[in-house]
Design a protein around this motif. Structure first.
Motif, short mmCIF file in Angstrom:
data_model
loop_
_atom_site.label_atom_id
_atom_site.label_comp_id
_atom_site.label_asym_id
_atom_site.label_seq_id
_atom_site.Cartn_x
_atom_site.Cartn_y
_atom_site.Cartn_z
N TYR A 106 3.85 1.67 -1.11
CA TYR A 106 4.49 1.80 -2.42
C TYR A 106 3.52 2.45 -3.41
CZ TYR A 106 6.75 0.59 -6.81
OH TYR A 106 7.33 0.66 -8.04
N LEU A 107 2.27 1.95 -3.41
CA LEU A 107 1.29 2.49 -4.35
C LEU A 107 0.99 3.97 -4.06
CD1 LEU A 107 -1.21 -0.50 -4.72
CD2 LEU A 107 0.53 0.29 -6.32
N VAL A 108 0.87 4.30 -2.76
CA VAL A 108 0.60 5.70 -2.40
C VAL A 108 1.77 6.58 -2.81
CG1 VAL A 108 0.27 7.29 -0.47
CG2 VAL A 108 -0.95 5.11 -0.50
N PRO A 149 0.81 -1.22 0.00
CA PRO A 149 0.00 0.00 0.00
C PRO A 149 0.84 1.27 0.00
CG PRO A 149 -0.85 -1.56 1.59
CD PRO A 149 0.43 -2.14 1.07
N ARG A 199 4.05 6.03 -5.04
CA ARG A 199 4.19 6.10 -6.49
C ARG A 199 3.22 7.13 -7.04
NH1 ARG A 199 2.75 0.94 -10.06
NH2 ARG A 199 0.71 1.81 -9.58
#
Lengths: 275, 315
Positions: free
Chosen positions: A125-127, A123, A129
């Motif tokens: 990482y996605l935020v 999570p 990115r």
């Protein structure tokens, strides 16, 4: 307990324990002074075949090891400052103010320290990115709060609870505001406890590998553990440089532990055993 | 003192009103002080967990952009039928049992030794703490090199002492590769257990040993029937914290073996990381993360129950 071991047996045991803890460090030091040629041949003895400083020169001249040292210092330092400020505020509220649900709040803080770090990786990482924050200092400082803030809050609440309230009450009776009481009267007494929490918060952030591995992809943003592991991802394994890097990176940590051992111990036990 | 107080104007207010508003103000300030830390923790810890729950019900693979969609429980289903997942879970379980047991025994010995008063005790206490302060990844890196046939001391020591095992390529064997992993983990984590046990030992009054001695108990008997039971809370806390971090072991595995040879040293956290960061399969990775989180929270539940049984949980 006293007759458990004979006197000699006891000191042999002490020697074994010291050897077990510190011999690996001696080996690291010895190997960091060994030439690459010697490191690629079977070890012949307890001292370097030929003393050399090339690896120390190489990590700063070739690998730019100063950069990860500064990165780590900055990231762990920032995390510590934020954790100590937020943690001290929360701890003062919990230890001193008549708020409701203290057990619930402390339970929540404790629960967070049980959250698996690995589960946060995807999570976050996605935020990051999405925010274009990968490869930045904030992509480390923010997740490091998960590591440092719960233990800081927990330790400080325990420490603040042990400080007698009399002096603060006297100050308030004399007309000092809450703010003045905290900053002028309470803070100086609480400083040692705050310092202890800061050391632990710093060490926990300094020691992280997983978040740095996941959110940092460019070598000039490497933290110390990441840089050391990456030494070997080049064309061949730079044993000498890894050893020299470990010496340089561990020296400050070893000194902190040697000089502040009692503080660290009291912090660790306040963080868990005393509760 | 009372006379001095009475001269202040605010003391002329009715006592009850002054007390109530003052209390309310302190309570309000209290909440304001606690709030920032709670918000920070909610953002960095609770939000990712909830995000995982949502993500685990979706097909979300970064290498196939634009194909994200809701798949219900399918990720969990794929997880349950993946033999690699169960294999990694088994490796993790074995690692937890072996490493925590060894660290507990070694930590107990360490704690008993430094609990005694002797010369240079402070130095010993500090020196056993140093490995704990070294990053796990660095400890793993070091022990990997210590087990190297050329520059390491393990091979050197084994051949010098004419012991079997010299010239072993430890990391090529599915079983022997665990030896350096566990040694690195022990070196780094035994001090932590020792410290918690030591804190427990220091709360035991010496008098009870004296009276046990008078009653004719041997040291060994005193250890089993006095020290261990009295140390129970500290032991449980140490075991729970170590079990949690052993269950989540990642750095050591990543640095030393990368899960190899084959997948023989792969553990559950490595499995999760691989799905997230190598396969970039975020939906599936989130399902693994949810399972790991549940396992960790079960341990947290046990911990809270133990704390509740003891007095003085909250200030």
């Amino acid at each position: 307990m006293r007759t458990w071991f004979g006197r000699t047996g006891f000191y042999v045991l002490v020697a074994v324990i010291i050897l077990y803890s510190l011999f690996p460090f001696y080996w690291v030091f010895k190997s960091s002074m060994e030439s690459s040629v010697a490191l690629n041949q079977p070890t012949t003895g307890m001292l370097p075949v030929q003393w050399t400083f090339v690896h120390y020169e190489a990590i700063f001249a070739v690998e730019n090891f100063l950069r990860p040292l500064l990165n780590s210092m900055l990231v762990a330092g920032l995390t510590t400052i934020v954790s100590v400020i937020l943690g001290s505020m929360a701890a003062y509220g919990l230890a001193r103010m008549p708020i409701k649900g203290k057990a619930l709040i402390l339970g929540f803080v404790l629960l967070v320290s049980f959250f698996p770090q690995i589960a946060m990786v995807g999570p976050l990482y996605l935020v990051f990115r999405h925010l274009h924050w990968l490869n930045t200092y904030q992509s480390l400082v923010i997740p490091y709060l998960i590591l440092a803030l719960p233990i800081t809050t927990w330790i400080l609440t325990a420490f603040f609870g042990q400080i007698p309230v009399d002096i603060e009450e006297a100050a308030m009776v004399d007309g000092a505001s809450i703010r003045q009481t905290i900053l002028k009267v309470f803070a100086p007494i609480a400083l040692p406890g705050i310092f202890t929490a800061a050391i632990l918060g710093f060490l926990l952030s300094w020691n992280d590998f997983l978040f740095a591995l996941s959110f940092i992809q460019s070598p000039n943003m490497d933290t110390v553990p990441l840089a050391l592991v990456n030494f070997r991802n080049a064309y061949y394994v730079h044993y000498g440089q890894i050893y020299a890097g470990v010496v340089v990176a561990s020296l400050p940590i070893a000194l902190i532990v040697l000089f502040l051992q009692q503080r660290i111990e009291s912090g660790l036990t306040a963080g868990s055993v005393k509760g | 003192m009372a006379a001095k107080l009475a001269t202040r104007p605010r003391d002329q207010l009715p006592r009850s009103r002054r007390g109530a508003s003052y209390l309310a103000r302190r309570r309000r300030v209290g909440y304001l002080l606690v709030l920032p830390a709670l918000i920070a923790l909610a953002l960095v810890a609770i939000y990712p967990l909830l995000y995982n729950l949502v993500l685990s019900s979706r097909f979300d693979v970064a290498t196939e952009p634009g194909t994200q969609h809701f798949v219900g429980m399918q990720n969990y289903h794929s997880l349950v039928v993946d033999p690699a997942f169960w294999g990694d879970l088994l490796h993790t379980g074995i690692f937890v049992v072996i490493s925590v047991t060894l660290e507990f025994v070694a930590g107990m010995i360490l704690a008993l030794v430094v609990n005694r008063k002797f010369r240079a005790r402070g130095l010993v206490r500090a020196s056993i703490l140093i490995p704990w302060a070294i990053p796990t990844a660095v400890s793993a890196l070091l022990w990997k090199m210590f087990f190297d046939i050329r520059s390491g001391f393990v091979d050197f020591a084994l051949s010098a002492l004419h012991l079997p095992g010299a010239q072993t390529v430890w990391f090529n064997s599915p079983v022997l590769a665990w030896v350096p992993i566990i040694l690195s983990d022990m070196w780094k984590n035994t001090p932590f257990i020792a410290l918690l046990l030591l804190a427990g030992l220091q709360t035991i009054p010496q008098e009870i040993y004296e009276s046990a001695k008078i009653d004719g108990a041997s040291s060994w008997q005193a250890f089993w029937s006095l020290t261990l039971p009295l140390l129970r809370p500290a032991i449980l806390v140490a075991l729970i914290f170590r079990t949690l971090s052993a269950m989540l072991v990642f750095d050591t595995i990543f640095v030393m073996t990368g899960g190899g040879p084959g997948q023989s040293t792969e553990v559950i956290a490595y499995y999760n990381w691989y799905k997230y960061m190598v396969s970039l399969n975020f939906g599936y990775g989130a399902a693994v993360a949810v399972v790991i989180t549940i396992l960790a929270l079960l341990l947290a539940g046990i911990y809270v129950r133990i704390l509740r049984q003891r007095e003085g949980f909250v200030t």
